[in-house]
Write a protein that holds these residues in place. Sequence first.
Motif, PDB file in Angstrom:
ATOM      1  N   LYS A 250      47.669  42.096  38.356  1.00 13.09           N
ATOM      2  CA  LYS A 250      48.651  42.463  37.324  1.00 13.09           C
ATOM      3  C   LYS A 250      48.397  41.613  36.092  1.00 13.09           C
ATOM      4  N   ARG A 251      48.166  42.309  34.984  1.00 11.89           N
ATOM      5  CA  ARG A 251      47.869  41.602  33.740  1.00 11.89           C
ATOM      6  C   ARG A 251      49.129  40.915  33.207  1.00 11.89           C
ATOM      7  N   PRO A 252      49.009  39.656  32.815  1.00 12.68           N
ATOM      8  CA  PRO A 252      50.182  38.976  32.223  1.00 12.68           C
ATOM      9  C   PRO A 252      50.660  39.696  30.979  1.00 12.68           C
ATOM     10  N   GLY A 253      51.944  39.604  30.714  1.00 13.07           N
ATOM     11  CA  GLY A 253      52.528  40.274  29.560  1.00 13.07           C
ATOM     12  C   GLY A 253      52.032  39.713  28.243  1.00 13.07           C
ATOM     13  N   PRO A 254      52.291  40.437  27.160  1.00 16.42           N
ATOM     14  CA  PRO A 254      51.812  40.004  25.843  1.00 16.42           C
ATOM     15  C   PRO A 254      52.546  38.760  25.352  1.00 16.42           C
ATOM     16  N   SER A 255      51.884  38.048  24.470  1.00 12.17           N
ATOM     17  CA  SER A 255      52.511  36.878  23.863  1.00 12.17           C
ATOM     18  C   SER A 255      53.406  37.316  22.704  1.00 12.17           C
ATOM     19  N   ARG A 256      54.185  36.378  22.191  1.00 11.30           N
ATOM     20  CA  ARG A 256      55.053  36.691  21.046  1.00 11.30           C
ATOM     21  C   ARG A 256      54.222  37.101  19.827  1.00 11.30           C
ATOM     22  N   ARG A 257      53.109  36.469  19.643  1.00 12.73           N
ATOM     23  CA  ARG A 257      52.245  36.810  18.517  1.00 12.73           C
ATOM     24  C   ARG A 257      51.730  38.243  18.652  1.00 12.73           C
TER      25      ARG A 257
ATOM     26  N   ARG B   9      40.427  51.736  43.502  1.00 11.92           N
ATOM     27  CA  ARG B   9      39.596  50.552  43.275  1.00 11.92           C
ATOM     28  C   ARG B   9      38.585  50.801  42.156  1.00 11.92           C
ATOM     29  N   TRP B  10      38.063  52.030  42.095  1.00 10.69           N
ATOM     30  CA  TRP B  10      37.106  52.334  41.042  1.00 10.69           C
ATOM     31  C   TRP B  10      37.779  52.383  39.682  1.00 10.69           C
ATOM     32  N   LEU B  11      38.981  52.942  39.633  1.00 11.91           N
ATOM     33  CA  LEU B  11      39.682  53.032  38.361  1.00 11.91           C
ATOM     34  C   LEU B  11      40.039  51.660  37.813  1.00 11.91           C
ATOM     35  N   ASP B  12      40.383  50.744  38.702  1.00 13.23           N
ATOM     36  CA  ASP B  12      40.791  49.412  38.246  1.00 13.23           C
ATOM     37  C   ASP B  12      39.676  48.396  38.495  1.00 13.23           C
ATOM     38  N   ASP B  13      39.584  47.844  39.719  1.00 18.04           N
ATOM     39  CA  ASP B  13      38.533  46.879  40.026  1.00 18.04           C
ATOM     40  C   ASP B  13      38.341  46.828  41.535  1.00 18.04           C
ATOM     41  N   ASP B  14      37.080  46.753  41.962  1.00 23.18           N
ATOM     42  CA  ASP B  14      36.793  46.757  43.395  1.00 23.18           C
ATOM     43  C   ASP B  14      37.359  45.525  44.096  1.00 23.18           C
TER      44      ASP B  14
ATOM     45  N   TRP C 263      41.176  46.317  30.144  1.00 19.70           N
ATOM     46  CA  TRP C 263      41.868  45.758  31.315  1.00 19.70           C
ATOM     47  C   TRP C 263      40.908  44.907  32.148  1.00 19.70           C
ATOM     48  N   ARG C 264      39.689  45.413  32.343  1.00 17.63           N
ATOM     49  CA  ARG C 264      38.711  44.654  33.128  1.00 17.63           C
ATOM     50  C   ARG C 264      38.268  43.385  32.394  1.00 17.63           C
ATOM     51  N   ALA C 265      38.148  43.460  31.077  1.00 19.23           N
ATOM     52  CA  ALA C 265      37.804  42.260  30.315  1.00 19.23           C
ATOM     53  C   ALA C 265      38.896  41.203  30.452  1.00 19.23           C
ATOM     54  N   ALA C 266      40.152  41.643  30.432  1.00 15.59           N
ATOM     55  CA  ALA C 266      41.259  40.698  30.622  1.00 15.59           C
ATOM     56  C   ALA C 266      41.222  40.099  32.023  1.00 15.59           C
ATOM     57  N   LEU C 267      40.850  40.917  33.012  1.00 12.66           N
ATOM     58  CA  LEU C 267      40.729  40.409  34.384  1.00 12.66           C
ATOM     59  C   LEU C 267      39.632  39.349  34.464  1.00 12.66           C
ATOM     60  N   ARG C 268      38.499  39.616  33.830  1.00 12.33           N
ATOM     61  CA  ARG C 268      37.409  38.632  33.858  1.00 12.33           C
ATOM     62  C   ARG C 268      37.825  37.330  33.176  1.00 12.33           C
ATOM     63  N   ARG C 269      38.517  37.441  32.054  1.00 11.78           N
ATOM     64  CA  ARG C 269      38.989  36.225  31.368  1.00 11.78           C
ATOM     65  C   ARG C 269      39.963  35.456  32.252  1.00 11.78           C
ATOM     66  N   ASN C 270      40.860  36.191  32.920  1.00 10.16           N
ATOM     67  CA  ASN C 270      41.824  35.542  33.797  1.00 10.16           C
ATOM     68  C   ASN C 270      41.131  34.823  34.941  1.00 10.16           C
ATOM     69  N   ARG C 271      40.107  35.460  35.500  1.00 11.19           N
ATOM     70  CA  ARG C 271      39.378  34.835  36.610  1.00 11.19           C
ATOM     71  C   ARG C 271      38.631  33.599  36.135  1.00 11.19           C
TER      72      ARG C 271
END
Length: 478
Positions: free
Chosen positions: A24-31, A13-18, A205-213
């Motif tokens: 799971k981060r969505p995959g990359p776009s074509r761009r 939980r500490w390594l990723d997010d509590d 990874w955490r920034a992407a999680l915050r954007r997703n939320r």
Amino acid sequence: MAASASGASRLRRWLDDDEHPNWKRPGPSRRQMRNDVVLAFVLAIAGIASLVLMSSYGLVAGGGPLGLPEYLAAGGAPLTLMLRRRFPLSTLIASSAVFVPLFYTSFSVSLSVVFQASYFAAIYTAVAWAVRRRATWITLLVITIIYTSWLVLTWAASPEILEELQGNLGESAGPINPVVAYTIYSTLLNLAYLCGAAAFGRGAWRAALRRNRLEHQARTIRDQAQRLAQNAVVEERVRLARDLHDSIGHHFTGVGLQAGGARRILAACDEGTEVRLGPAQAGLVREAMTAIETSTREGIGELQTVLRLLRDPDEAESVTGGPSGRTKTIQDLPELVAGYERMGLSARLSVSAQDRAHLDHLGESLPTVYHHGVYRMVEESLTNVLKHSDASEAQVHLTVNEETEELLIDVVEHGNPVSHADEDVVPSTGSGLRGMQERASVLGGRVESSSLFPWPGWRTKLALPLPTDQLSPRKDTV
């Protein structure tokens, strides 16, 4: 065992997010994948160019000329980043597998800035984009242990490197042996390199999680706003349907009954070529026509009120009971009950002197929605008697229960139900009773309808809590 499992869970939980360790981060776009290909080729060209510059000013291990294998290695190593966001863990493993052989075969390439930046990007991308988080962290831990052990053993077990270090480092000015000090320094520097790349990846990874939320919350807010808007439209339609049914339906039910009565009188006095009415029959027909005229005029007035609300929503305040609007109240119930006399139903309103005084005292403090709801529910109850019963009388009892703080309304009739096959009766759709239940529900009350025992007869009971300052129902929903 349980403590160990709990510790591993806390570490994950500490390594990723509590709060979202399994996200799971969505995959990359074509761009993004196209950008990875472009970046890999740019780094490959930069790697070859940097190696040419290094060899030109003599910063090449061994001092000899560089051959084709070194240039191929300098250009090929960055190409492992072409699929770095699509296959981040595989890219990290491939880049790590290239590093050790490259150290022995092309030492100058492994020390170049471009190669170090490429390997940094591979570690960063694996932590920032890998879906299999546990496998990523385990792989990174294994790579760190292998590299650290390999560096220490390389410095300590290679006589050639030791001799070269001792010859190049010169005289020691510190308390630690130069070779030992260099080994510790190099090991810590490489650990900082690996851990720094992982830390940057974890932050991404955490920034992407915050954007997703935030995007999920924004979608939720939009969906809720849309549902609220739809519900508001539905509530308004239902409210208008109730008003149309209870008010206009009431008037035209009376019109239908009076017209049916007049038709039967005329049919009874039909002598073939002309209709002869006696004084009594003429009086009944005259009364029926007067009642039809009055109910029609009142019904049109109610219809105009509803249409005015539909055309101009800003008039809702006055239509449904603002200070400037004429709204039916509980004090208008005697007039409502007396009006059914014209339709052939002798209705009586029963209120004790104490309850009447109590209602008069509460009259100004009761919300408009409360007055409106009570009036319409009594109106619908009496209209149901006209439509569905052959009763000629009905009683309306109003009682204030001070213990439960409720207004109790009891509408009772002692008639038999009228068959819907009768040509003078419009079949019921059940919307009247449903509208009464909706009105009572908005006011926090209840409606109970049941047959009398012994038969015949029907009773409709309303129990509505008397609102306090804390209870303020929405005035546009009743």
